[in-house]
Design a protein around this motif. Structure first.
Motif, PDB file in Angstrom:
ATOM      1  N   MET A  15     -19.334  -6.583  -3.173  1.00  0.00           N
ATOM      2  CA  MET A  15     -19.916  -5.303  -2.746  1.00  0.00           C
ATOM      3  C   MET A  15     -20.660  -5.511  -1.419  1.00  0.00           C
ATOM      4  SD  MET A  15     -22.853  -4.914  -5.705  1.00  0.00           S
ATOM      5  CE  MET A  15     -22.490  -6.134  -6.971  1.00  0.00           C
ATOM      6  N   LYS A  19     -15.242  -3.410   2.761  1.00  0.00           N
ATOM      7  CA  LYS A  19     -13.839  -3.119   2.416  1.00  0.00           C
ATOM      8  C   LYS A  19     -13.441  -1.702   2.840  1.00  0.00           C
ATOM      9  CE  LYS A  19     -14.722  -4.080  -1.945  1.00  0.00           C
ATOM     10  NZ  LYS A  19     -16.129  -4.514  -1.879  1.00  0.00           N
ATOM     11  N   ASP A  38     -12.602   3.088  -5.357  1.00  0.00           N
ATOM     12  CA  ASP A  38     -13.836   3.683  -5.914  1.00  0.00           C
ATOM     13  C   ASP A  38     -13.803   5.213  -5.811  1.00  0.00           C
ATOM     14  OD1 ASP A  38     -14.965   1.282  -6.650  1.00  0.00           O
ATOM     15  OD2 ASP A  38     -16.228   1.087  -4.870  1.00  0.00           O
ATOM     16  N   ARG A  62     -14.026  -0.496 -16.201  1.00  0.00           N
ATOM     17  CA  ARG A  62     -12.919  -1.399 -15.827  1.00  0.00           C
ATOM     18  C   ARG A  62     -11.569  -0.840 -16.257  1.00  0.00           C
ATOM     19  NH1 ARG A  62     -15.098  -3.726 -11.746  1.00  0.00           N
ATOM     20  NH2 ARG A  62     -17.094  -4.647 -12.257  1.00  0.00           N
ATOM     21  N   GLY A  87     -15.615  -4.064  -5.676  1.00  0.00           N
ATOM     22  CA  GLY A  87     -16.035  -5.462  -5.637  1.00  0.00           C
ATOM     23  C   GLY A  87     -15.622  -6.274  -6.857  1.00  0.00           C
ATOM     24  N   GLY A  88     -15.399  -5.588  -8.003  1.00  0.00           N
ATOM     25  CA  GLY A  88     -15.066  -6.332  -9.210  1.00  0.00           C
ATOM     26  C   GLY A  88     -13.581  -6.315  -9.554  1.00  0.00           C
ATOM     27  N   ARG A 126     -25.062   1.030  -6.116  1.00  0.00           N
ATOM     28  CA  ARG A 126     -24.387  -0.161  -6.627  1.00  0.00           C
ATOM     29  C   ARG A 126     -24.984  -0.535  -7.990  1.00  0.00           C
ATOM     30  NH1 ARG A 126     -22.555   0.253  -1.805  1.00  0.00           N
ATOM     31  NH2 ARG A 126     -20.956  -1.039  -0.949  1.00  0.00           N
ATOM     32  N   PRO A 127     -24.360  -0.077  -9.090  1.00  0.00           N
ATOM     33  CA  PRO A 127     -24.952  -0.338 -10.413  1.00  0.00           C
ATOM     34  C   PRO A 127     -25.067  -1.818 -10.739  1.00  0.00           C
ATOM     35  CG  PRO A 127     -22.748   0.635 -10.617  1.00  0.00           C
ATOM     36  CD  PRO A 127     -23.124   0.708  -9.170  1.00  0.00           C
ATOM     37  N   LEU A 128     -24.258  -2.670 -10.084  1.00  0.00           N
ATOM     38  CA  LEU A 128     -24.333  -4.091 -10.421  1.00  0.00           C
ATOM     39  C   LEU A 128     -25.296  -4.858  -9.515  1.00  0.00           C
ATOM     40  CD1 LEU A 128     -20.683  -4.951 -11.482  1.00  0.00           C
ATOM     41  CD2 LEU A 128     -22.674  -4.555 -12.901  1.00  0.00           C
ATOM     42  N   ARG A 142     -17.814 -14.929  -8.708  1.00  0.00           N
ATOM     43  CA  ARG A 142     -16.613 -14.237  -8.227  1.00  0.00           C
ATOM     44  C   ARG A 142     -15.902 -14.919  -7.063  1.00  0.00           C
ATOM     45  NH1 ARG A 142     -18.356  -7.938  -8.315  1.00  0.00           N
ATOM     46  NH2 ARG A 142     -18.111  -7.593 -10.564  1.00  0.00           N
TER      47      ARG A 142
HETATM   48  C1  S3P Z   1     -18.458  -3.097  -8.316  1.00  0.00           C
HETATM   49  C2  S3P Z   1     -18.438  -2.760  -6.988  1.00  0.00           C
HETATM   50  C3  S3P Z   1     -18.359  -1.361  -6.527  1.00  0.00           C
HETATM   51  C4  S3P Z   1     -17.818  -0.438  -7.622  1.00  0.00           C
HETATM   52  C5  S3P Z   1     -18.552  -0.660  -8.890  1.00  0.00           C
HETATM   53  C6  S3P Z   1     -18.405  -2.083  -9.404  1.00  0.00           C
HETATM   54  C7  S3P Z   1     -18.501  -4.528  -8.698  1.00  0.00           C
HETATM   55  O1  S3P Z   1     -17.506  -1.290  -5.409  1.00  0.00           O
HETATM   56  O2  S3P Z   1     -16.444  -0.623  -7.828  1.00  0.00           O
HETATM   57  O3  S3P Z   1     -19.892  -0.370  -8.644  1.00  0.00           O
HETATM   58  O4  S3P Z   1     -18.157  -4.862  -9.845  1.00  0.00           O
HETATM   59  O5  S3P Z   1     -18.868  -5.361  -7.822  1.00  0.00           O
HETATM   60  P1  S3P Z   1     -17.957  -1.797  -3.924  1.00  0.00           P
HETATM   61  O6  S3P Z   1     -17.545  -3.214  -3.790  1.00  0.00           O
HETATM   62  O7  S3P Z   1     -17.188  -0.904  -3.030  1.00  0.00           O
HETATM   63  O8  S3P Z   1     -19.426  -1.621  -3.841  1.00  0.00           O
END
Ligand code: S3P
Length: 181
Positions: A15, A19, A38, A62, A87-88, A126-128, A142
């Motif tokens: 994140m 990207k 996203d 997911r 990001g995930g 960004r919840p994570l 990662r």
């Molecule tokens: C995530 C990153 C976010 C988004 C979600 C989960 C992650 O995307 O898909 O919050 O798991 O790192 P970005 O990389 O665009 O912030």
């Protein structure tokens, strides 16, 4: 010699690595379609990603992510596409097979962790991103996944336009047979 650019170009990375921004610049430079995973997830769920995490949890997110990824990869067959993953997404091994079958090229945008921390500290969606220690731990975990991308591009401290040129230079040289097993 004019070397062809493979499609889709699939941007992966942590994140805050740029990207979406680099993806847009790259698509504009090539005259290609740009798709952001996203954005597609939010449109499909009718809510923001942080709400999906809050209301349904990461496992559901997911699943939704995988469904939209398959959809976007399918759509990319009929038009040249630059695709920005979340990001995930590329840290979920079950997503590797469809990505490989798309015939595209994966690009890891590598940004130093300290720079990512500064960038993400300013973002609220960004919840994570909970705290610095868990951010660092998630990044370390990662990194091994991101390194499986076909090419790695240094994406720290530069403008999106300059990074897209670096991406193009590398993907033009890339051949599927050179991909690590
Ligand atoms: C995530 C990153 C976010 C988004 C979600 C989960 C992650 O995307 O898909 O919050 O798991 O790192 P970005 O990389 O665009 O912030």
């Amino acid at each position: 010699m004019l070397l062809e650019v493979p499609s889709p170009l699939i941007l992966v990375g942590f994140m805050g690595s740029g990207k979406s921004t680099v993806g847009r610049a790259l698509a504009q430079r090539l005259g290609w379609h740009f798709a952001d995973l996203d954005d597609r997830i939010e449109a499909a769920a009718g809510r923001a990603i942080r709400e999906i995490f809050r209301e349904r949890g990461e496992a559901d997110f997911r699943e939704l992510e995988r469904r939209e990824l398959l959809q976007l990869l399918g759509e990319s067959r009929s038009r040249h596409t630059v695709l920005a993953l979340g990001g995930g997404t590329f840290a979920q091994p079950q997503n590797y097979e469809p990505i490989r079958c798309s015939g595209g090229c994966t690009i890891f945008l590598e940004v130093p962790l300290e720079e990512l921390l500064v960038r993400c500290a300013r973002m609220e969606n960004r919840p994570l991103f909970r705290d610095e220690a868990s951010f660092r731990a998630l990044y370390e975990y990662r990194l091994g996944f991101y390194r499986q991308a076909a090419v790695t591009v240094e994406a720290g401290g530069a403008e999106p336009g300059a990074i897209s040129e670096r991406v193009l230079e590398q993907v033009r040289r890339w051949r599927p047979s050179l991909r690590p097993a």
